[in-house]
Design a protein around this motif. Structure first.
Motif, short mmCIF file in Angstrom:
data_model
loop_
_atom_site.label_atom_id
_atom_site.label_comp_id
_atom_site.label_asym_id
_atom_site.label_seq_id
_atom_site.Cartn_x
_atom_site.Cartn_y
_atom_site.Cartn_z
N PRO A 89 82.90 -64.00 32.23
CA PRO A 89 83.90 -63.21 31.46
C PRO A 89 84.83 -62.30 30.78
O PRO A 89 85.58 -63.49 31.98
N ARG A 90 85.25 -61.92 29.72
CA ARG A 90 86.42 -61.47 29.80
C ARG A 90 86.93 -60.82 29.96
O ARG A 90 86.31 -59.51 30.45
N GLN A 91 87.86 -60.19 30.93
CA GLN A 91 88.59 -59.10 31.10
C GLN A 91 88.53 -58.53 30.52
O GLN A 91 88.84 -57.16 31.07
N GLN A 92 89.26 -58.02 29.12
CA GLN A 92 88.95 -57.43 27.70
C GLN A 92 88.42 -58.01 26.65
O GLN A 92 89.26 -59.09 26.80
N THR A 93 88.48 -57.10 26.22
CA THR A 93 88.49 -57.54 24.43
C THR A 93 87.95 -56.11 23.87
O THR A 93 87.62 -55.63 23.71
N GLU A 94 88.35 -56.19 22.42
CA GLU A 94 88.15 -55.41 21.31
C GLU A 94 86.50 -55.46 20.95
O GLU A 94 85.77 -54.70 20.72
N SER A 95 85.47 -56.34 20.78
CA SER A 95 84.42 -56.11 20.23
C SER A 95 83.95 -57.02 21.70
O SER A 95 83.73 -58.48 21.96
N LEU A 96 82.44 -56.55 22.26
CA LEU A 96 81.70 -56.61 23.08
C LEU A 96 81.14 -58.07 22.82
O LEU A 96 80.37 -58.02 21.55
N PRO A 97 80.92 -59.41 22.81
CA PRO A 97 79.86 -60.41 22.65
C PRO A 97 78.35 -60.31 22.12
O PRO A 97 78.39 -59.09 23.05
N ILE A 98 78.42 -61.00 21.41
CA ILE A 98 76.64 -60.93 20.88
C ILE A 98 76.01 -61.38 22.08
O ILE A 98 76.33 -62.59 22.50
N VAL A 99 74.53 -61.52 21.83
CA VAL A 99 73.53 -62.15 22.50
C VAL A 99 73.37 -64.12 22.25
O VAL A 99 73.63 -63.86 21.15
N GLY A 100 73.40 -64.73 22.82
CA GLY A 100 74.24 -65.82 23.12
C GLY A 100 75.20 -66.46 23.78
O GLY A 100 76.10 -65.62 24.10
N ASN A 101 75.24 -67.93 24.04
CA ASN A 101 76.19 -68.77 24.41
C ASN A 101 76.17 -68.30 26.02
O ASN A 101 77.30 -67.76 26.34
N GLY A 102 75.88 -67.53 26.81
CA GLY A 102 75.33 -67.52 27.87
C GLY A 102 75.08 -65.88 28.27
O GLY A 102 74.88 -65.71 28.99
N VAL A 103 75.49 -65.20 27.58
CA VAL A 103 74.73 -64.28 27.07
C VAL A 103 73.05 -64.01 26.68
O VAL A 103 73.24 -64.22 24.96
N VAL A 104 72.90 -63.35 27.41
CA VAL A 104 70.95 -63.24 27.70
C VAL A 104 70.41 -61.99 26.98
O VAL A 104 69.78 -61.66 25.63
N ALA A 105 71.13 -60.79 27.26
CA ALA A 105 70.68 -59.03 27.06
C ALA A 105 71.67 -58.46 27.19
O ALA A 105 72.61 -58.65 28.09
#
Length: 370
Positions: free
Chosen positions: A127-143
């Motif tokens: 996980p990123r320490q800081q981000t302007e936009s949350l990641p979308i489902v995919g590439n390791g993000v399940v839900a």
């Protein structure tokens, strides 16, 4: 029943059986898709008495919990809170993950924010320490689940969109950390005049300054970025003007970013221009020098594995103006994926000479040459 009728009837039953099996499997796959939800939601962040010297450690914490269905062994929870204009990772006893119990329940600590996000991720997800936009489902993000904080939160000014240099830009709004200093960004401090020049202002009074920031709404990629400036030698030592590209991910100590920084960082005797390939603390990623008063054009030519910074006196048009400084970096130069140009004028709160007056800068022209 005749033999032909028996065969036909059997075929019909076979087709129906296959249909029900297929639709049943499809329905089952939908039902078994992993989900994540909040049960207990933390309170919404409330902007207290205005403090410019606040740090991330000053934010109060709260507990959130929820439930996961359909998680696989090894999957874990990542929690984010959005307060200072960006999503910040919430650590769990120094770790980025919260574990899932055998019954699907999870619990974690968050720093207070206006919104909270819980991500169900694979064991290898970083996980990123800081981000302007949350990641979308995919590439390791399940839900992913997203909720607002409970109760009335702080009301922040609305961002605005403007055109400058033939491009669309959007302003920042609310409290954001820059260079270890917390600034409150007000869209009212950014505007263009009748000639199309961009104005950025630090307004207010000591103890309650508001700053200015805007970013390009799209990524331009490799090429030359040129900023034609009016004289900024009047800026107070603790005022900072930055001309950068950044993808909106991670903190200032470890993110991929190209900077032209115009500031004396709170000391009247400091140099007033920095060229930086972030992270700045890596040897060879930083060059500081003193530029004389007057209008200047700051630019950088960005190529794969190479960036050439330049500061030119006067208009900066091709063939005109004296080169004040130029430097080539070839180590740690980031790629352009997701990067956008950002311009900010803010207060460095840790300087020896506190800001005492409003400050304003004017950028006459921005150019991008592929």
């Amino acid at each position: 029943m005749s033999r032909p009728h028996i065969v036909a009837h059997t075929a019909t039953l076979s087709v129906l059986l296959v249909y029900f099996v297929l639709t049943g499997c499809h329905s089952s796959s939908r039902i078994s898709a992993p989900t994540i939800a909040f049960n207990k939601i933390a309170a919404a962040y409330q902007e207290g008495p205005y403090k410019t010297d606040i740090t991330e450690r000053d934010y109060k914490a709260d507990i959130v919990d929820g439930r996961v269905t359909g998680a696989r062994p090894g999957q874990r929870i990542v929690l984010y809170a959005k307060t200072d204009g960006r999503w910040g990772l919430c650590q769990q006893s120094g770790q980025p993950f919260a574990n899932i119990e055998s019954d699907g329940r999870w619990k974690g600590s968050v720093h207070l924010g206006l919104q909270y996000a819980a991500l169900l991720v694979d064991s290898t997800y970083d996980p990123r320490q800081q981000t302007e936009s949350l990641p979308i489902v995919g590439n390791g993000v399940v839900a992913l689940a997203l909720v607002n904080g409970e109760g009335p939160g702080s009301v922040l000014p609305s961002p605005k969109t403007l055109n400058f240099g033939g491009y669309e830009w959007t302003t920042s709004a609310g409290p954001i950390f820059h260079a270890g200093s917390r600034n409150f960004f007000d869209p009212a401090n950014v505007w263009t005049d009748e000639k199309g020049a961009l104005h950025l202002r630090i307004s207010g009074n000591p103890g309650k300054w508001t700053s200015a920031e805007l970013k390009l709404t799209r990524s331009l990629g490799y090429g030359t970025y040129r900023f034609q400036m009016q004289d900024v030698s009047h800026l107070e030592p603790s005022a900072v003007l930055t001309l950068i590209t950044w993808d909106g991910v991670d903190t200032e100590s470890n993110r991929h970013e190209l900077d032209v920084e115009l500031s004396r960082w709170g000391d009247v005797d400091n140099t007033n221009v920095d060229y930086v390939v972030q992270p700045y603390h890596v040897p060879g990623n930083f060059l500081a020098f003193r530029a004389p008063p007057g209008p200047h054009t700051h630019s950088f030519r960005w190529e794969p594995g190479k960036v050439t910074f330049s500061t030119v006196a006067g208009s900066g048009n091709t063939g005109g103006g004296r080169v004040i400084n130029q430097h080539v970096f070839t180590s740690g130069v980031p790629g352009p994926e997701g990067q956008s140009v950002r311009v900010a004028l803010y207060v460095f709160q840790q300087g020896h000479v506190p800001l005492s007056n409003e400050n304003e800068v004017i950028i006459d022209k921005f150019e991008y040459l592929p």
